[in-house]
Enzyme design. Structure first.
Site, mmCIF file in Angstrom:
data_model
loop_
_atom_site.group_PDB
_atom_site.id
_atom_site.type_symbol
_atom_site.label_atom_id
_atom_site.label_comp_id
_atom_site.label_asym_id
_atom_site.label_seq_id
_atom_site.Cartn_x
_atom_site.Cartn_y
_atom_site.Cartn_z
ATOM 1 N N SER A 1 34.305 37.995 32.388
ATOM 2 C CA SER A 1 34.897 37.536 33.644
ATOM 3 C C SER A 1 33.861 37.349 34.751
ATOM 4 C CB SER A 1 35.918 38.583 34.103
ATOM 5 O OG SER A 1 36.256 38.396 35.457
ATOM 6 N N GLU B 1 34.321 38.296 37.561
ATOM 7 C CA GLU B 1 34.371 39.530 38.361
ATOM 8 C C GLU B 1 33.150 40.421 38.090
ATOM 9 O OE1 GLU B 1 36.730 40.976 40.800
ATOM 10 O OE2 GLU B 1 36.787 38.810 40.942
ATOM 11 N N TYR C 1 37.906 47.217 37.278
ATOM 12 C CA TYR C 1 38.089 46.110 36.329
ATOM 13 C C TYR C 1 36.745 45.437 36.021
ATOM 14 C CZ TYR C 1 39.263 41.428 34.655
ATOM 15 O OH TYR C 1 39.311 40.271 33.927
HETATM 16 P P1 GDR Z 1 40.946 37.856 41.051
HETATM 17 O O1 GDR Z 1 42.402 37.193 41.238
HETATM 18 O O2 GDR Z 1 40.902 39.218 41.647
HETATM 19 O O3 GDR Z 1 39.943 36.867 41.543
HETATM 20 O O4 GDR Z 1 40.825 38.032 39.477
HETATM 21 P P2 GDR Z 1 43.563 37.402 42.310
HETATM 22 O O5 GDR Z 1 44.372 36.152 42.258
HETATM 23 O O6 GDR Z 1 44.273 38.685 42.124
HETATM 24 O O7 GDR Z 1 42.773 37.495 43.717
HETATM 25 C C1 GDR Z 1 41.997 36.436 44.228
HETATM 26 C C2 GDR Z 1 41.606 36.710 45.657
HETATM 27 O O8 GDR Z 1 42.760 36.603 46.507
HETATM 28 C C3 GDR Z 1 42.733 37.666 47.464
HETATM 29 N N1 GDR Z 1 44.107 37.928 47.926
HETATM 30 C C4 GDR Z 1 45.132 38.332 47.175
HETATM 31 N N2 GDR Z 1 45.214 38.539 45.833
HETATM 32 C C5 GDR Z 1 46.414 38.915 45.327
HETATM 33 N N3 GDR Z 1 46.515 39.110 44.001
HETATM 34 N N4 GDR Z 1 47.525 39.095 46.125
HETATM 35 C C6 GDR Z 1 47.481 38.895 47.477
HETATM 36 O O9 GDR Z 1 48.481 39.059 48.177
HETATM 37 C C7 GDR Z 1 46.228 38.479 48.026
HETATM 38 N N5 GDR Z 1 45.811 38.169 49.288
HETATM 39 C C8 GDR Z 1 44.534 37.844 49.214
HETATM 40 C C9 GDR Z 1 42.118 38.822 46.689
HETATM 41 O O10 GDR Z 1 41.668 39.833 47.588
HETATM 42 C C10 GDR Z 1 41.007 38.090 45.954
HETATM 43 O O11 GDR Z 1 39.888 37.945 46.788
HETATM 44 C C11 GDR Z 1 41.337 37.082 38.544
HETATM 45 C C12 GDR Z 1 41.985 37.853 37.384
HETATM 46 O O12 GDR Z 1 42.675 36.951 36.553
HETATM 47 C C13 GDR Z 1 40.927 38.560 36.555
HETATM 48 O O13 GDR Z 1 41.534 39.151 35.413
HETATM 49 C C14 GDR Z 1 39.891 37.528 36.104
HETATM 50 O O14 GDR Z 1 38.879 38.161 35.340
HETATM 51 C C15 GDR Z 1 39.295 36.845 37.320
HETATM 52 O O15 GDR Z 1 40.324 36.224 38.069
HETATM 53 C C16 GDR Z 1 38.277 35.772 36.912
#
Ligand code: GDR
Length: 327
Positions: A127, A129, A151
């Site tokens: 990933s 990440e 993670y």
């Molecule tokens: P990510 O995905 O952490 O990049 O990992 P996610 O969509 O959870 O978050 C992306 C960014 O958005 C910000 N964010 C929020 N995120 C979520 N989930 N909910 C919210 O309300 C929100 N508001 C802001 C987060 O802080 C972050 O910066 C995904 C997953 O699929 C992993 O398993 C994978 O490995 C990576 O993508 C590549």
């Protein structure tokens, strides 16, 4: 008929991959954990060609039995605790499944699949990440890792142990360092789907606002359907290697929100968005943008769906999904 075994088959990528491999004439087996797993009911209806095999990434003997039964040519290890935010609260579980699960799968392959040139081939879902607090921009296969979550740390272990087993035991094992990949099958906890689904519900009068965390972080977002092709391409090469899979473009969460609202004709999106500290993470990954030159050159892979098209697709899907529910 080639045979493929997928862990995480009920997730977004597992579904896309099962569909893709079935289209290529594979016999597809999927690891299914737990007793009476509710996601299996959906799988049986939508993907009747997937043969479920019981087992768990936390349980090595079950993986050995699963491989003995499926006798796959290719193993795709997509199973993980994949929600970064959750990994802060369940760090030990994440290390066990997302990290040690990879080691167990490698051991199971060594036991059942043999460590020769004709052994079972492994694809490991690494990933972006792992790059975390990025050391360079854009990120390539050679960029050092600096994970920012349990993670990310577990994925670094998984990545390194695949390299180590490849070098130590001559296994055909590859890792795809996949940047964010989304689509209508994404779970509602991830930010793209949370936003497109909420926008659809707001448009239909079913919801008043979206509550989000950090709007400033930037991600390199592609379409999951494009990314599973890269997984397969890696396993068709003569030599195993690791590849970054990304679009090379980055957008902020704020831009995502703006794009999604624009799709339903709402320009004053700020009136519908509230931020809540509970959605902020203890440590954030601020900026991700991948350089997939190696995959483009060696695998002949490139993304077909760009970010605006992806958001359009997801909003259209969620408008239909939510309208069908109220009919
Ligand atoms: P990510 O995905 O952490 O990049 O990992 P996610 O969509 O959870 O978050 C992306 C960014 O958005 C910000 N964010 C929020 N995120 C979520 N989930 N909910 C919210 O309300 C929100 N508001 C802001 C987060 O802080 C972050 O910066 C995904 C997953 O699929 C992993 O398993 C994978 O490995 C990576 O993508 C590549």
């Amino acid at each position: 008929m080639p045979r493929a075994f997928i862990t995480g088959v009920t997730g977004q990528d597992g579904q896309h991959l099962a569909e893709f491999l079935h289209g290529k004439g594979y016999e597809v087996f999927g690891l299914v954990k737990g007793q009476n797993n509710p996601r299996m009911v959906q799988m049986r209806d939508e993907f009747p060609y997937v043969q479920p095999v019981p087992g768990d990434l936390a349980d090595l003997p079950s993986l050995v039995k699963a491989l003995e039964y499926a006798q796959p040519d290719e193993v795709y290890n997509l199973g993980a605790i994949s929600f970064v935010a959750m990994s802060f609260n369940q760090a030990e579980l994440t290390a066990n499944i997302t990290g040690l699960g990879v080691l167990r799968m490698l051991e199971a392959i060594r036991m059942v699949g043999g460590a020769s040139e004709n052994s079972m081939r492994l694809y490991q879902a690494s990933s972006s990440e792992m790059f975390g607090k990025v050391r360079e921009t854009p990120q390539t296969e050679r960029t050092p890792f600096h994970p920012r979550s349990p993670y990310g740390c577990a994925k670094v272990f998984g990545h390194d142990i695949v390299v180590n087993y490849r070098e130590s035991y001559n296994l055909f094992a590859c890792s795809g360092i996949l940047f964010n990949h989304e689509g209508p099958r994404r779970g509602l906890e991830f930010v793209t789907r949370k936003v497109t689904n909420s926008v659809a519900r707001i448009k239909l009068g079913l919801q008043k606002e979206i509550v989000l965390g950090n709007l400033d972080s930037k991600r390199d977002w592609g379409y999951a359907g494009d990314y599973v092709k890269a997984m397969w391409l890696m396993l068709q090469r003569d030599q195993p290697d690791d590849y970054v899979i990304a679009t090379g473009e980055t957008y902020s969460i704020e831009e995502l929100v703006k794009f999604a609202f624009a799709e339903v004709g709402i320009e004053n999106w700020r009136d519908y968005v509230r931020q809540d500290p509970k959605f902020f993470r203890p440590a954030e990954v601020d900026l991700l943008i991948g350089d997939s030159t190696k995959a483009r050159t060696e695998l002949g892979w490139k993304p077909e769906v760009d970010f605006p098209t992806l958001i359009k697709m997801m909003v259209a899907h969620d408008l239909k999904f939510e309208s069908d529910k109220i009919r």
